[in-house]
Design an enzyme around this catalytic site. Structure first.
Site, PDB file in Angstrom:
ATOM      1  N   CYS A 184     -42.423  11.289  29.025  1.00  0.00           N
ATOM      2  CA  CYS A 184     -41.539  10.123  29.041  1.00  0.00           C
ATOM      3  C   CYS A 184     -40.386  10.377  28.067  1.00  0.00           C
ATOM      4  CB  CYS A 184     -42.294   8.863  28.623  1.00  0.00           C
ATOM      5  SG  CYS A 184     -41.192   7.432  28.598  1.00  0.00           S
ATOM      6  N   ASP A 191     -24.343  -9.861  -0.436  1.00  0.00           N
ATOM      7  CA  ASP A 191     -25.312  -9.052   0.303  1.00  0.00           C
ATOM      8  C   ASP A 191     -24.871  -7.591   0.296  1.00  0.00           C
ATOM      9  OD1 ASP A 191     -27.475  -8.422   1.798  1.00  0.00           O
ATOM     10  OD2 ASP A 191     -26.694  -9.205   3.687  1.00  0.00           O
ATOM     11  N   ASP A 244       0.827  -1.207   0.000  1.00  0.00           N
ATOM     12  CA  ASP A 244       0.000   0.000   0.000  1.00  0.00           C
ATOM     13  C   ASP A 244       0.860   1.254   0.000  1.00  0.00           C
ATOM     14  OD1 ASP A 244      -2.034  -1.757   0.149  1.00  0.00           O
ATOM     15  OD2 ASP A 244      -2.806  -1.108   2.110  1.00  0.00           O
ATOM     16  N   ASP A 272       0.776   4.179  -2.661  1.00  0.00           N
ATOM     17  CA  ASP A 272       0.520   5.580  -2.294  1.00  0.00           C
ATOM     18  C   ASP A 272       1.591   6.512  -2.853  1.00  0.00           C
ATOM     19  OD1 ASP A 272      -1.739   4.847  -0.965  1.00  0.00           O
ATOM     20  OD2 ASP A 272      -0.826   4.826   1.036  1.00  0.00           O
ATOM     21  N   GLU A 284     -23.130 -18.712  -8.578  1.00  0.00           N
ATOM     22  CA  GLU A 284     -22.404 -17.543  -8.085  1.00  0.00           C
ATOM     23  C   GLU A 284     -22.789 -17.321  -6.632  1.00  0.00           C
ATOM     24  OE1 GLU A 284     -23.654 -14.340 -10.613  1.00  0.00           O
ATOM     25  OE2 GLU A 284     -23.191 -15.496 -12.430  1.00  0.00           O
ATOM     26  N   CYS A 330     -39.910   7.408  33.102  1.00  0.00           N
ATOM     27  CA  CYS A 330     -40.646   8.587  33.546  1.00  0.00           C
ATOM     28  C   CYS A 330     -41.467   8.329  34.808  1.00  0.00           C
ATOM     29  CB  CYS A 330     -41.565   9.091  32.427  1.00  0.00           C
ATOM     30  SG  CYS A 330     -42.914   7.954  32.064  1.00  0.00           S
ATOM     31  N   LEU A 372     -34.721 -11.535  -8.221  1.00  0.00           N
ATOM     32  CA  LEU A 372     -34.718 -12.981  -8.407  1.00  0.00           C
ATOM     33  C   LEU A 372     -35.771 -13.640  -7.541  1.00  0.00           C
ATOM     34  CD1 LEU A 372     -30.878 -13.687  -8.332  1.00  0.00           C
ATOM     35  CD2 LEU A 372     -32.369 -13.564 -10.317  1.00  0.00           C
ATOM     36  N   LYS A 390     -24.259 -15.208  -3.746  1.00  0.00           N
ATOM     37  CA  LYS A 390     -25.185 -14.072  -3.675  1.00  0.00           C
ATOM     38  C   LYS A 390     -24.582 -13.092  -2.686  1.00  0.00           C
ATOM     39  CE  LYS A 390     -30.032 -13.109  -2.637  1.00  0.00           C
ATOM     40  NZ  LYS A 390     -30.013 -11.701  -3.009  1.00  0.00           N
ATOM     41  N   CYS A 405     -46.976   3.040  28.055  1.00  0.00           N
ATOM     42  CA  CYS A 405     -46.553   3.983  29.081  1.00  0.00           C
ATOM     43  C   CYS A 405     -47.570   5.123  29.091  1.00  0.00           C
ATOM     44  CB  CYS A 405     -45.163   4.510  28.748  1.00  0.00           C
ATOM     45  SG  CYS A 405     -44.715   5.966  29.701  1.00  0.00           S
ATOM     46  N   LYS A 419     -31.461 -19.069  -0.852  1.00  0.00           N
ATOM     47  CA  LYS A 419     -31.137 -18.276   0.335  1.00  0.00           C
ATOM     48  C   LYS A 419     -30.600 -19.190   1.430  1.00  0.00           C
ATOM     49  CE  LYS A 419     -33.244 -14.218   0.610  1.00  0.00           C
ATOM     50  NZ  LYS A 419     -32.729 -12.882   0.654  1.00  0.00           N
ATOM     51  N   ARG A 425     -30.382   0.520  -8.300  1.00  0.00           N
ATOM     52  CA  ARG A 425     -31.431  -0.286  -8.912  1.00  0.00           C
ATOM     53  C   ARG A 425     -32.779   0.434  -8.841  1.00  0.00           C
ATOM     54  NH1 ARG A 425     -35.342  -3.878  -7.254  1.00  0.00           N
ATOM     55  NH2 ARG A 425     -35.782  -5.458  -8.793  1.00  0.00           N
ATOM     56  N   TYR A 451     -21.769  -9.079 -12.121  1.00  0.00           N
ATOM     57  CA  TYR A 451     -22.298 -10.412 -12.409  1.00  0.00           C
ATOM     58  C   TYR A 451     -23.245 -10.490 -13.597  1.00  0.00           C
ATOM     59  CZ  TYR A 451     -25.706  -8.383  -9.109  1.00  0.00           C
ATOM     60  OH  TYR A 451     -26.559  -7.549  -8.446  1.00  0.00           O
ATOM     61  N   CYS A 477     -43.052   2.996  34.508  1.00  0.00           N
ATOM     62  CA  CYS A 477     -42.090   3.178  33.419  1.00  0.00           C
ATOM     63  C   CYS A 477     -40.742   3.597  34.020  1.00  0.00           C
ATOM     64  CB  CYS A 477     -42.595   4.255  32.461  1.00  0.00           C
ATOM     65  SG  CYS A 477     -41.384   4.706  31.212  1.00  0.00           S
TER      66      CYS A 477
END
Ligand code: IVH
Length: 674
Positions: A430, A115, A31, A35, A111, A409, A81, A113, A424, A311, A134, A222, A406
């Site tokens: 509160c 996230d 790196d 740089d 492939e 409060c 999909l 998937k 509450c 999934k 998208r 992809y 509560c």
């Protein structure tokens, strides 16, 4: 060597190293050395401004153009999909493929998937000219200024580039960068992101590209959308190899397999290795490899028949439930939640999980001190599945009960007969409820005040600077500058956001006020009829009841809200603070020509985006809903309309094409066939 040729040499060298790093995963230099090259180029360009070129690797961060986030209509829609959430569902998909082709497919590409968030990149003659989100698949947002800053995305393609190409991929934030970012945000008191996907999405939606540049985003490409002047591609596997030759990052785990056993073996490997990458995967995408076969299979209304997303199942882990605490939400509802011994599950460290309500807790017999099973899938809020009874081993654990008062409060907590949720009774005294309410007020669903997020609300509240929504509009730079970490720039930005929010359409304000049952749609309907908060507050019950889409519960909710002196004071205070409480009358008076008409809009229209079509119909009093039922007056169907069109036909709901829709807007409901 002339300066010009050294500059060109450096650019080539830098591009080569970016490619080695991002595409080939074989960096040749450190790196620090990278740089150094970069700085030498920056210095030379600074000394010779005439030699600067927009494609130079130093020119990634510019000013956000006025077109930032402008709508972009995709040349070809970005489909999503269909999901398969079990191996059986995957098998069923494959059988549909075989039936569609009337023989086995020639092969599949598997492939990972990723996230992240789907983006579309357009290259003209090998140069990056546009990046877009998208969006709804048809229309996205222009994020060119931000995608340019992603060093994994080449500004210039390698080799023989096509005349025009639109390529799709997933922008993501590497896990390492995500951890670093949250650490930095915590130190600087900035926003903490719940997961890498949200962090990536937040980074791509920055107005200032310099911020995006600092976020270390990456991409896996992809899919090719539109293509002109490129090679004749025969398959998905060829496409991926070609994209990689062009210098675009393609996930190295993508693989062609011959048939279903190969797909299943891939899925198993992907599951086993799901935490071995520096990015999150939430499944496997399986695509029919041959493009001729893809063409035969085609698309349904929303997704290709030639691809499916398997999934990964939600992950479960056990951990200790240390404590049960409660939270008071913006409406006063009290929700218990679990404080957990931190556990890594579903790609994130989980420390809290919702417990919904007391009844649910007792049904599952979850007690503080229990070892519990925690489940988390993708973006979903982590959930306590139940206790591990064996781990109790004679330990006596007390049941948990909703506290009588509560803790924020000290007012009583009550549970109304027949309602699951406790409430509450402290109202806005509160602090917990007030914090949630103010946060909602300024959020995107409400007045959309960017920069007034959870932490800022909390800071201002706990310092006694704001105690109701009207106080937001009286904030001054003197007060804000007192806070640590707030400089001229952040203060000016926040104040100008607030200034802009003063003049939001009244329906936004009405939604932001958080009146029970009054969401954006009801708010729009009410403002259309009454135009001002004042008129709405003094409306008689039968006037309200007469409005289409406003039922007795909403009327009761509005009436009790309007009768509360606290709310009257708040409205007076908002008025004094210069917040718009009345929408101007439309020119030529209110157009009610489509009152009582309920439309569903589907497919792609030529002259209108989906939002425009909806707004034009609503302006004339029509109600626009998302699904076709017997109550639908007509379905407006553009190109590629799918299941909604089928449903309308089944139910005998009249269907309007785009031309008929335009006539409907001009001439009223008379044009709808009976
Ligand atoms: S192909 C028509 N491939 O998953 C083909 N999508 O659930 C459309 N995604 O919107 C997409 N990894 O954001 C494809 N290798 C991959 C993917 C992938 C992640 C996302 C993408 C898409 C969503 C669909």
């Amino acid at each position: 060597m002339t300066v010009a040729s050294r500059i060109e040499e450096l650019r080539e060298e830098i591009r080569r190293h970016l490619h080695l790093y991002h595409v080939l995963d074989e960096p040749e230099i450190s790196d620090v050395e990278y740089d150094e090259l970069f700085r030498e180029l920056e210095n030379l360009e600074a000394e010779h401004p005439d030699l600067v070129s927009p494609d130079s690797p130093t020119r990634r961060v510019g000013e956000a153009p006025s077109s930032a986030f402008a709508p972009v209509t995709h040349r070809q829609p970005l489909f999503s999909l269909d999901n398969a959430d079990s191996l059986e569902a995957l098998e069923a998909w494959e059988q549909r493929v075989v039936r569609g082709l009337e023989r086995e497919a020639g092969g599949y590409v598997c492939e990972l998937k990723i996230d992240g968030l789907a983006v579309s990149l357009t290259y003209e003659d090998g140069r990056l000219v546009q990046g877009a989100t998208r969006g709804n698949g048809t229309v996205g947002e222009d994020i060119t200024h931000n995608v340019r800053t992603v060093s994994a995305i080449p500004l210039v393609l390698r080799g023989d580039a096509p005349t025009l190409m639109e390529v799709r991929g997933e922008i993501y934030m590497p896990l390492s960068a995500f951890a670093e970012l949250n650490e930095r945000q915590a130190e600087e008191g900035g926003q903490i992101f719940v997961n890498p996907r949200n962090a990536a999405a937040g980074s791509v939606r920055q107005k200032d590209p310099a911020i995006t540049a600092g976020r270390k985003l990456a991409i896996w490409c992809y899919q090719v959308g539109f293509l002109e002047g490129g090679p004749a591609l025969g398959s998905q596997s060829e496409t991926l190899a070609w994209l990689r030759d062009l210098g675009l990052p393609v996930n190295p785990a993508s693989e062609r397999v011959e048939s279903r056993p190969g797909v299943e073996a891939y899925v198993q490997r992907a599951l086993d290795g799901r935490h071995a990458h520096d990015y999150q995967t939430d499944g496997v995408v399986v695509k029919v490899d041959e493009l001729t076969e893809q063409d035969v299979l085609g698309f349904t209304a929303r997704s290709p028949r030639w691809a499916v997303a398997f999934k990964f199942p939600a992950e479960e882990r056990t951990t200790v439930l240390e404590e049960i605490r409660i939270n008071v939400g913006r409406t006063g509802a009290v929700t218990p939640y679990a404080v957990l011994e931190p556990v890594f599950v579903g790609g994130a460290t989980v420390t809290h999980a919702t417990l919904h309500n007391e009844g649910e807790l007792h049904r599952k017999d979850i007690r503080p001190g229990d070892v519990v099973t925690v489940r988390r899938a993708g973006d979903v809020i982590p959930e306590v599945v139940g206790p591990v009874p064996a781990a109790r081993k004679g330990k006596r654990l007390a049941k948990w009960h909703m506290p009588a008062l509560c803790p924020f409060c000290n007012n009583p907590i009550v549970t109304v007969e027949g309602e699951a949720k406790a409430r509450c009774t402290g109202g806005f005294q509160c602090p917990s409820r007030l914090r949630e309410y103010l946060f909602y007020f300024s959020s995107r669903s409400g007045m959309d005040i960017e920069g007034l997020g959870y932490q800022t609300v909390d800071l201002l509240m706990s310092n006694g600077v704001i105690s109701d929504p009207a106080d937001i509009f009286t904030l001054t730079s003197d007060v804000l500058l007192e806070f640590e970490g707030w400089g001229e720039v952040s203060v000016t930005n926040l104040l100008s956001e607030i200034e802009a929010a003063r003049d939001r359409p009244v329906a936004r304000l009405l939604t932001a006020l958080g009146i029970p049952l009054v969401g954006p749609t009801v708010a729009k309907t009410l403002v259309r009829r009454f135009r001002s908060i004042e008129a709405l507050m003094s409306a008689a019950p039968d006037e309200l009841d007469a409005i289409d889409g406003v039922g007795p519960e909403i009327v009761a909710s509005l009436q009790s809200w309007a009768a509360d002196p606290e709310n009257r004071r708040l409205i007076a205070k908002l008025q004094a603070a210069g917040v718009r409480l009345e929408d101007p009358a439309p020119e030529g008076g209110v157009d009610d020509s489509l009152a009582g008409v309920t439309l569903v809009i589907t497919g792609t229209l030529d002259a209108y985006s989906r939002d425009e079509a909806k707004a034009s119909a609503e302006e004339k009093g029509a109600k626009v809903t998302g699904s076709v039922s017997k109550k639908t007056t007509a379905l407006v169907a553009g190109a590629n309309a799918g299941s909604k069109l089928a449903r309308a036909t089944d139910l005998g709901v009249p269907v309007l094409d785009e031309a008929a829709f335009t006539r409907l807007l001009a001439d009223g409901p008379g044009v709808i066939p009976a």
